[in-house]
Design a protein around this motif. Sequence first.
Motif, mmCIF file in Angstrom:
data_model
loop_
_atom_site.group_PDB
_atom_site.id
_atom_site.type_symbol
_atom_site.label_atom_id
_atom_site.label_comp_id
_atom_site.label_asym_id
_atom_site.label_seq_id
_atom_site.Cartn_x
_atom_site.Cartn_y
_atom_site.Cartn_z
ATOM 1 N N GLU A 109 0.834 -1.202 0.000
ATOM 2 C CA GLU A 109 0.000 0.000 0.000
ATOM 3 C C GLU A 109 0.870 1.255 0.000
ATOM 4 N N LEU A 110 1.970 1.222 0.766
ATOM 5 C CA LEU A 110 2.857 2.374 0.798
ATOM 6 C C LEU A 110 3.525 2.572 -0.567
ATOM 7 N N GLN A 111 3.926 1.470 -1.184
ATOM 8 C CA GLN A 111 4.543 1.568 -2.509
ATOM 9 C C GLN A 111 3.555 2.165 -3.508
ATOM 10 N N ARG A 112 2.306 1.725 -3.419
ATOM 11 C CA ARG A 112 1.276 2.234 -4.318
ATOM 12 C C ARG A 112 1.036 3.724 -4.076
ATOM 13 N N ALA A 113 0.960 4.107 -2.804
ATOM 14 C CA ALA A 113 0.712 5.510 -2.460
ATOM 15 C C ALA A 113 1.840 6.409 -2.948
ATOM 16 N N GLN A 114 3.073 5.937 -2.812
ATOM 17 C CA GLN A 114 4.216 6.758 -3.205
ATOM 18 C C GLN A 114 4.392 6.823 -4.726
ATOM 19 N N ALA A 115 3.699 5.939 -5.425
ATOM 20 C CA ALA A 115 3.741 5.969 -6.886
ATOM 21 C C ALA A 115 2.605 6.789 -7.476
ATOM 22 N N SER A 116 1.701 7.288 -6.618
ATOM 23 C CA SER A 116 0.533 8.015 -7.107
ATOM 24 C C SER A 116 0.919 9.393 -7.631
ATOM 25 N N PRO A 117 0.178 9.908 -8.633
ATOM 26 C CA PRO A 117 0.457 11.246 -9.164
ATOM 27 C C PRO A 117 0.348 12.331 -8.098
ATOM 28 N N VAL A 118 -0.589 12.155 -7.156
ATOM 29 C CA VAL A 118 -0.774 13.156 -6.100
ATOM 30 C C VAL A 118 0.498 13.317 -5.285
ATOM 31 N N ILE B 20 2.716 6.747 8.176
ATOM 32 C CA ILE B 20 2.964 7.361 6.867
ATOM 33 C C ILE B 20 1.757 7.163 5.953
ATOM 34 N N LEU B 21 1.163 5.958 6.000
ATOM 35 C CA LEU B 21 -0.021 5.688 5.177
ATOM 36 C C LEU B 21 -1.190 6.590 5.571
ATOM 37 N N GLY B 22 -1.307 6.882 6.868
ATOM 38 C CA GLY B 22 -2.362 7.774 7.325
ATOM 39 C C GLY B 22 -2.232 9.154 6.686
ATOM 40 N N LEU B 23 -0.992 9.627 6.559
ATOM 41 C CA LEU B 23 -0.758 10.918 5.907
ATOM 42 C C LEU B 23 -1.105 10.846 4.423
ATOM 43 N N HIS B 24 -0.757 9.737 3.787
ATOM 44 C CA HIS B 24 -1.090 9.573 2.364
ATOM 45 C C HIS B 24 -2.602 9.538 2.150
ATOM 46 N N ARG B 25 -3.321 8.843 3.039
ATOM 47 C CA ARG B 25 -4.779 8.772 2.898
ATOM 48 C C ARG B 25 -5.412 10.150 3.051
ATOM 49 N N GLU B 26 -4.889 10.931 3.982
ATOM 50 C CA GLU B 26 -5.416 12.283 4.160
ATOM 51 C C GLU B 26 -5.100 13.145 2.943
ATOM 52 N N LEU B 27 -3.920 12.951 2.366
ATOM 53 C CA LEU B 27 -3.554 13.676 1.150
ATOM 54 C C LEU B 27 -4.518 13.343 0.015
ATOM 55 N N GLN B 28 -4.828 12.048 -0.124
ATOM 56 C CA GLN B 28 -5.764 11.624 -1.173
ATOM 57 C C GLN B 28 -7.160 12.169 -0.912
ATOM 58 N N ARG C 88 3.636 12.268 -6.220
ATOM 59 C CA ARG C 88 4.774 12.648 -7.065
ATOM 60 C C ARG C 88 4.796 14.144 -7.356
ATOM 61 N N ARG C 89 3.596 14.757 -7.417
ATOM 62 C CA ARG C 89 3.537 16.191 -7.681
ATOM 63 C C ARG C 89 4.161 17.014 -6.563
ATOM 64 N N LEU C 90 4.260 16.435 -5.366
ATOM 65 C CA LEU C 90 4.839 17.158 -4.234
ATOM 66 C C LEU C 90 6.353 17.312 -4.365
ATOM 67 N N GLY C 91 6.978 16.443 -5.156
ATOM 68 C CA GLY C 91 8.429 16.510 -5.311
ATOM 69 C C GLY C 91 9.200 16.036 -4.096
ATOM 70 N N ILE C 92 8.552 15.278 -3.225
ATOM 71 C CA ILE C 92 9.194 14.757 -2.004
ATOM 72 C C ILE C 92 9.737 13.364 -2.293
ATOM 73 N N PRO C 93 10.976 13.077 -1.900
ATOM 74 C CA PRO C 93 11.524 11.740 -2.144
ATOM 75 C C PRO C 93 10.735 10.686 -1.362
ATOM 76 N N PRO C 94 10.465 9.534 -1.965
ATOM 77 C CA PRO C 94 9.715 8.485 -1.269
ATOM 78 C C PRO C 94 10.516 7.882 -0.124
ATOM 79 N N VAL C 95 9.797 7.362 0.854
ATOM 80 C CA VAL C 95 10.429 6.672 1.985
ATOM 81 C C VAL C 95 10.934 5.309 1.512
ATOM 82 N N ARG C 96 12.174 4.986 1.854
ATOM 83 C CA ARG C 96 12.726 3.686 1.477
ATOM 84 C C ARG C 96 12.178 2.620 2.427
ATOM 85 N N ILE C 97 11.577 1.591 1.826
ATOM 86 C CA ILE C 97 10.945 0.542 2.630
ATOM 87 C C ILE C 97 11.985 -0.525 2.961
ATOM 88 N N THR C 98 12.318 -0.642 4.234
ATOM 89 C CA THR C 98 13.310 -1.619 4.697
ATOM 90 C C THR C 98 12.730 -2.445 5.836
#
Length: 480
Positions: free
Chosen positions: A84-93, A116-124, A95-105
């Motif tokens: 879900e995080l990978q999907r969220a970080q690949a979304s156009p919304v 982090i997903l909670g922030l993405h959901r609020e952004l969407q 990517r338009r922010l220009g913020i580097p994605p979080v590396r998933i380790t």
Amino acid sequence: MPASSLELATLGHRIRHHRVANGLTLDELGARVGVAGSQLSLIENGKREPKLSLLQAIADVTGVQVADLLSPEPPNRRAALELELQRAQASPVFRRLGIPPVRITKSLSDETIESILGLHRELQRREREAIATPEEARRANNELRLRMRERDNYLPDIEKLAEKQLKAAGHVSGALTHRTVSVMAEQLGFELIYVNDLPHSARSVTDLEHGRIYLPPASIPGGHGLRSMALQAMAHRLLGHTPPTDYADFLQQRLEINYYAACCLMPETNAVAFLQQAKKDRNLAVEDFRDAFGVTHEAAGMRMTNLLTHHLGIRLHFLRVDGSGAITRVYENDDLPLPSDVTGSVDGQIACRRFAARAAFAEQNRTTEYYQYTDTPSGTFWCSTQTGTTSDGEFSITVGVPFDDAKWFRGRETGKRAVSTCPDESCCRRPPDDVRNRWEGKAWPSARVHMQMFSPLPRGAFPGVDDNEVYAFLDRHAEG
């Protein structure tokens, strides 16, 4: 076709899940299937697509089927979070922010990913909340109208669903009763409840937790209103609707729930049989169709647009026009010339004064339908119009067909005829020269503002509805 990055990521997670479940390291599994552990690592991380022969070898060693490895479902909660995080970080919304994605380790905890997903959901959510401008709304509505025109306003899947639900509730023929609607709700696990304090921005509220559909008490005396609203509320569940992602999605859902309600109130099998007999008798009439199924004139007219072309081969148009002449609801597949704005939208445009939809307002006797032939640049059309009045003022409902199909309808013998050359402004838009000369520069009317132009739809969790009102309402009734 190459697999997408998300498909490869899901596959990698499933391979890792089954490898770990069998207690194997990357090198151990690699030795058994004939590849280096480093190559398996790339596959598990979604960076390389394995050959089918390698997948078969991995499935044999881990004791599963290849289909299990290829399943699109995440194998566990951690994998679901990462995907879900990978999907969220690949979304156009994002990517338009220009913020580097979080590396998933591995060191990234589940709690951190969830935050982090909670922030993405609020952004969407905020992106979806963006208010549609009037132009965007008109474009979306026009695109939907054109799509339905291509389908002759007929949705077979919803027709079949409605007939299935009616059969399960024991409905055979005749007008759909309130009792049968209640049975249909019960079969879906819902109870119909009538309340005085329904949020005024909502037509109904469905409590999914307690299995209740709240409706206004004004609908109780009977008629078509209560049944239609209850059926629309059920349709959201039956059709698997989720919160709309944009205005176009909101309009599509509204169309579908209205269509489902119409299919239940005027079931396809019985309605088509009624219309076919009326055509055979050359006595098609909206008012007869309306009375046979106990619905409103508008509902009957719109239902005819679903069925007449598909089943009887008759092309037609439907108009709802308010007292000022503005078109508030429209459908046509018979090439009736209609006014439109620069977006191609017809809704809100002023209908020609010569059309039956407006001429009917001048009639003294409004108890029966008004019939008229109208010559237009696209040919001659026959129309049947019924007028009515609500708290918002006068309105008319028109169903019409090209001249050649008037032979199937009651009222075809009318001698009333008009000529419309719209969109030529000399037809009815331009005032006579003497009148214009008398008043030009000497009058200043104040236009009425239609507030719906500024309504923010969709908005919040419930598009077009005040979220706070709905939640407060549910709180009041949850334990009732």
